[in-house]
Design a protein around this motif. Structure first.
Motif, PDB file in Angstrom:
ATOM      1  N   ASP A  52      -0.178 -15.847   4.761  1.00 16.29           N
ATOM      2  CA  ASP A  52      -0.714 -15.681   3.418  1.00 16.29           C
ATOM      3  C   ASP A  52      -2.089 -15.036   3.518  1.00 16.29           C
ATOM      4  O   ASP A  52      -3.085 -15.703   3.784  1.00 16.29           O
ATOM      5  N   SER A  54      -4.051 -13.995   1.375  1.00 18.04           N
ATOM      6  CA  SER A  54      -4.944 -14.106   0.223  1.00 18.04           C
ATOM      7  C   SER A  54      -5.965 -15.228   0.366  1.00 18.04           C
ATOM      8  O   SER A  54      -6.806 -15.415  -0.492  1.00 18.04           O
ATOM      9  N   THR A  55      -5.871 -16.016   1.441  1.00 16.08           N
ATOM     10  CA  THR A  55      -6.809 -17.124   1.604  1.00 16.08           C
ATOM     11  C   THR A  55      -7.594 -16.941   2.894  1.00 16.08           C
ATOM     12  O   THR A  55      -7.078 -16.328   3.836  1.00 16.08           O
ATOM     13  N   PRO A  56      -8.813 -17.459   2.998  1.00 13.62           N
ATOM     14  CA  PRO A  56      -9.562 -17.353   4.254  1.00 13.62           C
ATOM     15  C   PRO A  56      -9.223 -18.475   5.237  1.00 13.62           C
ATOM     16  O   PRO A  56      -9.725 -18.471   6.351  1.00 13.62           O
ATOM     17  N   VAL A  57      -8.403 -19.439   4.832  1.00 13.11           N
ATOM     18  CA  VAL A  57      -8.241 -20.659   5.620  1.00 13.11           C
ATOM     19  C   VAL A  57      -6.860 -20.721   6.271  1.00 13.11           C
ATOM     20  O   VAL A  57      -5.845 -20.515   5.604  1.00 13.11           O
ATOM     21  N   ASP A 122      -7.868 -27.472   9.669  1.00 11.52           N
ATOM     22  CA  ASP A 122      -8.029 -26.402   8.681  1.00 11.52           C
ATOM     23  C   ASP A 122      -9.241 -25.603   9.123  1.00 11.52           C
ATOM     24  O   ASP A 122     -10.356 -26.145   9.177  1.00 11.52           O
ATOM     25  N   VAL A 223      -0.082 -22.035   8.330  1.00 10.32           N
ATOM     26  CA  VAL A 223      -0.126 -21.317   7.049  1.00 10.32           C
ATOM     27  C   VAL A 223      -1.503 -20.678   6.888  1.00 10.32           C
ATOM     28  O   VAL A 223      -2.520 -21.311   7.165  1.00 10.32           O
ATOM     29  N   ILE A 382       3.496 -26.917  -9.486  1.00 12.00           N
ATOM     30  CA  ILE A 382       2.882 -25.591  -9.432  1.00 12.00           C
ATOM     31  C   ILE A 382       1.471 -25.665  -8.857  1.00 12.00           C
ATOM     32  O   ILE A 382       1.093 -24.862  -8.014  1.00 12.00           O
ATOM     33  N   SER A 383       0.696 -26.661  -9.263  1.00  8.82           N
ATOM     34  CA  SER A 383      -0.691 -26.697  -8.786  1.00  8.82           C
ATOM     35  C   SER A 383      -0.773 -27.188  -7.346  1.00  8.82           C
ATOM     36  O   SER A 383      -1.802 -27.060  -6.707  1.00  8.82           O
ATOM     37  N   MET A 385       0.366 -25.751  -4.889  1.00 11.76           N
ATOM     38  CA  MET A 385       0.443 -24.615  -3.973  1.00 11.76           C
ATOM     39  C   MET A 385      -0.906 -23.936  -3.796  1.00 11.76           C
ATOM     40  O   MET A 385      -0.987 -22.780  -3.432  1.00 11.76           O
ATOM     41  N   ASP A 386      -1.971 -24.658  -4.044  1.00  8.26           N
ATOM     42  CA  ASP A 386      -3.286 -24.055  -4.160  1.00  8.26           C
ATOM     43  C   ASP A 386      -3.961 -23.750  -2.827  1.00  8.26           C
ATOM     44  O   ASP A 386      -4.720 -22.811  -2.721  1.00  8.26           O
ATOM     45  N   THR A 387      -3.724 -24.559  -1.795  1.00  5.26           N
ATOM     46  CA  THR A 387      -4.463 -24.383  -0.549  1.00  5.26           C
ATOM     47  C   THR A 387      -3.501 -24.260   0.629  1.00  5.26           C
ATOM     48  O   THR A 387      -2.359 -24.721   0.569  1.00  5.26           O
ATOM     49  N   SER A 388      -4.002 -23.659   1.711  1.00  3.14           N
ATOM     50  CA  SER A 388      -3.187 -23.545   2.928  1.00  3.14           C
ATOM     51  C   SER A 388      -2.772 -24.931   3.408  1.00  3.14           C
ATOM     52  O   SER A 388      -1.656 -25.136   3.884  1.00  3.14           O
ATOM     53  N   HIS A 389      -3.699 -25.889   3.294  1.00  7.88           N
ATOM     54  CA  HIS A 389      -3.410 -27.242   3.764  1.00  7.88           C
ATOM     55  C   HIS A 389      -2.220 -27.839   3.008  1.00  7.88           C
ATOM     56  O   HIS A 389      -1.291 -28.384   3.604  1.00  7.88           O
ATOM     57  N   LEU A 391       0.098 -26.344   1.300  1.00  8.54           N
ATOM     58  CA  LEU A 391       1.323 -25.596   1.540  1.00  8.54           C
ATOM     59  C   LEU A 391       1.911 -25.962   2.908  1.00  8.54           C
ATOM     60  O   LEU A 391       3.121 -26.154   3.055  1.00  8.54           O
TER      61      LEU A 391
END
Lengths: 452, 481
Positions: A52, A54-57, A122, A223, A382-383, A385-389, A391
């Motif tokens: 992914d 789109s995230t820095p983590v 993380d 992730v 839905i909410s 799915m916000d962070t790599s952790h 997910l």
């Protein structure tokens, strides 16, 4: 004139925006888990990768399929061993694992449950190779020594005092599970009974490590923004040489049916008494799971829910009240928990709470309540799915439980299919008075707290 | 697709690091230098000001079909007098209990029907209302938010109920030894100041709060001139600003907010040792502290790095290494500066089995004394503290909501809006001399408040080496020895 023109222009603008903006909706949701890749190494290690950008983590999570349910002889061993995984290797002194990752600003921690032991890191993407090398190092070369075990045992006993012995909530929950389960190892608190934690030996730890911390008993999820090929190559190189375990012992015990209500009273010097209850419910993945989740939201999802309205708002006897379905791998539990106000009456709380459980059995929930609960579930899914952790936790948990990841759309569809009749049926099936275990934590008659 | 915070991604470093991950383990390589540069995705941030002074802030993010809208004001429990302690908490709770055309139950139903979450909060320096739900419901989300902020009913019946709950919660906190330490420590550090009482007040003050006080305090802090409206998520800036204008454009403000009480004096002036007697506990809950720094203090960055070395950096910090890893005396020990508009406390918190209490308190005091005198932070420790802080900072800004929260926080304290973008440079610039100076100026082991909750008869002899021990009851009253 200018003023009214401005106002109507404003109204037109808003209308246009309204018309244009209605597109985005939960339907047709892009589920990132669709892009997950599963890799099986020859030694049995399962690796789940999900890129992914789109995230820095990056979140790397190692799920070990061992929990307190797998313990024999020494309760608390799975959790104590989770601690030992940080106490050094042949090349690295104790706590190096955390220190090296924390020095990169990463978050590193672990938890143990009845079913699994989970280690996670993380980190910024550039620290992923470090995390992989550190996991490989402790899986291949962990040091389990008398000295580190002795000090870690004391640390765990402080954790036990903190969470269980000096906390009325912890005492209540420990007692509830031991009451609801008489045979299945879910009866044991994850942190273990004190005397067992005090007795665990180095040899016991080494044997536990050999049996359960083998590649064929692990799922690793990664992730975030990383090069998938390079990372898989690195994991193969670092973790591929680990030897699989030939025997992974499991407890065969099943819980026999309950044949009547069970009650326990705990005396504790407190101001706010606690009422908690549990019913046996199906294990994770059961077709009744969604209806039980809906029932729990109708009981305690938001301030218009039944338990909040009655116990907290109308009768003003409790500070909080909830009912929830707790899915475990081998057997589930539906539990209720109420914090009684210092000026409240625990028997009145019990009557109201059990009255609301009976109402779920006796009459169908309303269409409005059903729609509300489903909407709350939709927003939560839905909410989540916000962070790599989050997910990584979702894909690893699903994979450990079901051998696959359930798409969000599939889960939403299962919840949408729940009817009022389903909720009533599961309430009648599981939430029976003769299958109930109830724990009350109350002040002793000569209480200091009463006089405080 | 989740598109967010692209500028945060450190992809070039990731590729470089992976390429050289070979037989030589990665831990033998030093951490890469701290990256600097902007972290706020400027192209997705939109700011404007309405005519009534309301700041409007939008962070656009279409990766999920969800939206959070909220409003924050830069005043909270910190402007209460000690007599009205707890009023800010009561006011925001009552705002949740009926607004506009809806009474408490109708409002709860309207929120729950959307699957949304309505949150209210009052801190020391701010109060806020926010609502999170699906973007397709945004019209209703804006409508409910405007009602709660501008048209709360503040119904006397609901005030009575909310007050009774607040009192019951204060009673319930007596069952949590950690909460008893926190409130006793505050009272010991700030005996005269508002900071000496918990944010939610104490039974003696909360009992007296009535409808007039609630209305007055609501009017005192909720006004457009100093407030900031925020929207984060699946909405265009044009639409969010337009809806904010419709919802809040004609909201009228009152006079400027009166400043809070005077800053606290340096306190405590001398060491105090207080035991709260709970004969039933097997574990002693321990807190040490004294006055600290304000959120805008120019020394806050050196102080934060110094504290990372002392007790804020997990296993990299001296306290956790010694008390947990080496000695097995606790599960957790940590220290920190609680930065508020006026100087908040510096606090160390831990716990241990009762017989070891004296040893643990002694170790904490010794480590504080050492970092000030004989063992100032080393270069290695400072570098680790810097990479830790810069890395945690990036992790903490992973989601649009967390970036928005950090930006709103800057606004609340009147800090420069580019503070996030410059943070890592400011971290990098701190020298060994800076952290050594901070340790000497900001830590005062000689005049610390030491508070322990547990069985007094066992604890008093263990604590006497640190000073004269005062034993108090849960309510804070002295107990004869």
């Amino acid at each position: 004139m200018p003023e009214s023109a401005a106002r109507s222009a404003c109204a037109v603008a808003l209308l246009l925006l309204l018309l244009r903006g209605v597109g985005a909706s939960a339907a047709g949701l892009d589920d990132p888990a669709d892009r997950m890749r599963v890799t099986e190494l020859p030694n049995g290690l399962t690796v789940l990768t999900l890129v992914d950008p789109s995230t820095p983590v990056v979140s790397l999570q190692m799920w070990v399929k061992v929990g307190s349910k797998d313990e024999a002889y020494y309760t608390g061993l799975a959790h104590l061993f989770e601690h030992m995984m940080f106490r050094g290797t042949e090349r690295l002194p104790p706590e190096s694992h955390e220190r090296l990752i924390e020095a990169r600003g990463g978050q590193v921690n672990a938890f143990t449950s009845r079913d699994v032991t989970v280690f996670f890191a993380d980190v910024a993407a550039d620290a992923l190779p470090l995390v992989i090398d550190l996991e490989a190092e402790r899986l291949a070369h962990l040091r389990i020594e008398e000295e580190t075990l002795a000090s870690e045992r004391e640390v765990v006993l402080e954790e036990r005092r903190l969470r269980m012995e000096d906390q009325p909530d912890g005492r209540a929950f420990e007692a509830l599970m031991a009451l609801a389960f008489t045979a299945h190892p879910y009866r044991v608190p994850v942190i273990g009974w004190r005397s067992d934690v005090e007795s665990v030996t180095v040899d016991v730890c080494r044997s536990f490590f050999r049996h359960y911390y083998a590649p064929n008993n692990l799922v690793i999820a990664v992730v975030g923004p990383f090069d998938e090929e390079a990372t898989l190559a690195h994991i193969r190189l670092a973790l591929g040489p680990l030897e699989p375990s030939e025997v992974i012992p499991r407890n065969p015990t099943k819980e026999p049916p309950q044949d009547g209500e069970r009650r326990q009273v705990i005396l504790f010097d407190l101001r706010s008494p606690i009422l908690t209850a549990a019913w046996h419910a199906p294990p994770t993945g059961h077709p009744d799971a969604e209806a039980l989740d809906v029932a729990s939201l109708i009981l305690s999802g938001g301030r218009s829910s039944r338990l909040y309205r009655r116990l907290v708002y109308e009768e003003q006897q409790a500070l909080s009240a909830q009912g929830a379905y707790w899915e475990l791998q081998e057997a589930g539990v539906f539990y209720a928990l109420a914090a009684v106000r210092p000026d409240g009456d625990i028997e009145r709380v019990a009557n109201s709470l059990f009255g609301e459980i009976a109402r779920l059995r006796d009459e169908p929930v309303t269409g409005e309540e059903l729609a509300k609960a489903k909407r709350q579930i939709e927003v939560n899914l839905i909410s989540g799915m916000d962070t790599s952790h989050d997910l990584a936790a979702r894909i690893a948990q699903d994979y450990v439980s079901f051998g696959r990841v359930r798409p969000i759309e599939e889960r939403l569809a299962a919840y949408r299919a729940v009817t009022a009749e389903d909720v009533q049926r599961v309430a009648r099936t599981y939430l029976r008075d003769d299958d109930r275990s109830v724990v009350r934590v109350v002040r002793p008659p000569e209480s200091a707290a009463g006089a405080r | 697709m989740r598109a967010r915070a692209r500028s945060l991604a450190l992809l070039p470093f990731a590729a470089a690091a992976l390429a050289c991950a070979g037989p030589r383990p990665a831990w033998e390589k030093p951490p890469p230098p701290i990256a600097v540069g902007p972290v706020v995705p400027a192209e997705r941030v939109h700011r404007t000001k309405l005519d009534n002074g309301l700041e409007v802030f939008v962070l656009e993010d279409h990766s999920l079909p969800s939206l959070e809208v909220g409003l924050a004001v830069p005043r909270g429990a910190g402007i209460e007098s000690t007599e009205e302690a707890g009023i800010a908490s009561l006011v925001v709770e009552v705002m949740k209990r009926g607004a506009g055309d809806r009474d408490a139950l109708a409002l709860a139903r309207a929120v729950d029907e959307l699957g949304a979450t309505l949150s209210v909060s009052a801190g020391w320096d701010s109060a806020s209302v926010s609502l999170r739900g699906l973007s397709e419901d945004r019209g209703r989300l804006f409508g409910i938010l405007a009602d709660v902020v501008r048209r709360p009913r503040l119904d006397p019946r609901e005030i009575a109920r909310a007050r009774a709950e607040q009192l019951a919660e204060l009673g319930q906190q007596d069952d949590d030894p950690g909460a008893i330490v926190s409130r006793t420590l505050a009272r010991t550090i700030y005996p005269e100041h508002r900071y000496g009482l918990p944010q939610d007040g104490v039974p003696g003050t909360v009992t007296r709060l009535g409808p007039d006080a609630v209305r007055e305090f609501y009017g005192r802090i909720f006004r457009p001139g100093e407030a900031i409206f925020f929207a984060v998520g699946d909405v265009t800036p044009e639409e969010a600003v337009e809806r904010a204008r419709v919802a809040f454009g004609d909201w009228k403000g009152g006079d400027p907010v009166a400043p809070g009480p005077d800053p606290p004096v340096r306190s405590p002036p001398a060491r105090r040792v207080v035991v709260v007697d709970r004969p039933d506990l097997g574990q002693a809950q321990i807190g040490l502290g004294h006055d600290g720094l304000s959120r805008t203090d120019p020394e806050r960055i050196p102080a934060s790095l110094m504290n990372t070395v002392l007790g804020g950096g997990g296993f990299l910090s001296r306290l956790l290494s010694r008390v947990r890893a080496d000695e097995g005396l606790t599960y957790s020990v940590g220290s920190g500066f609680d930065l508020r508009r006026e100087p908040g406390p510096f606090i160390v918190r831990t716990f241990t089995r009762v017989p070891e209490t004296g040893r643990v308190v002694g170790m904490v005091l010794e480590e504080i004394e050492r970092i000030r005198t004989t063992r100032p932070p080393t270069l290695d420790e400072l570098e680790a503290a810097k990479t830790l802080s810069a890395g945690r900072f990036v992790l903490a800004l992973e989601t649009p909501a967390s970036i928005a929260g950090a930006l709103v926080d800057l606004d609340i304290y009147g800090l420069p809006p580019d503070s996030l973008d410059t943070y890592r440079e400011r971290i990098r610039a701190v020298s060994l001399a800076d952290v050594a100076r901070s340790a000497q100026q900001d830590l005062h082991p000689d005049r610390m408040a030491i508070v322990v909750v547990g069985p007094a008869s066992d604890l008093v002899p263990l604590l006497e080496p640190f000073g004269r021990v005062e034993v108090v009851t849960l309510g804070g009253r002295p107990r004869p020895r």
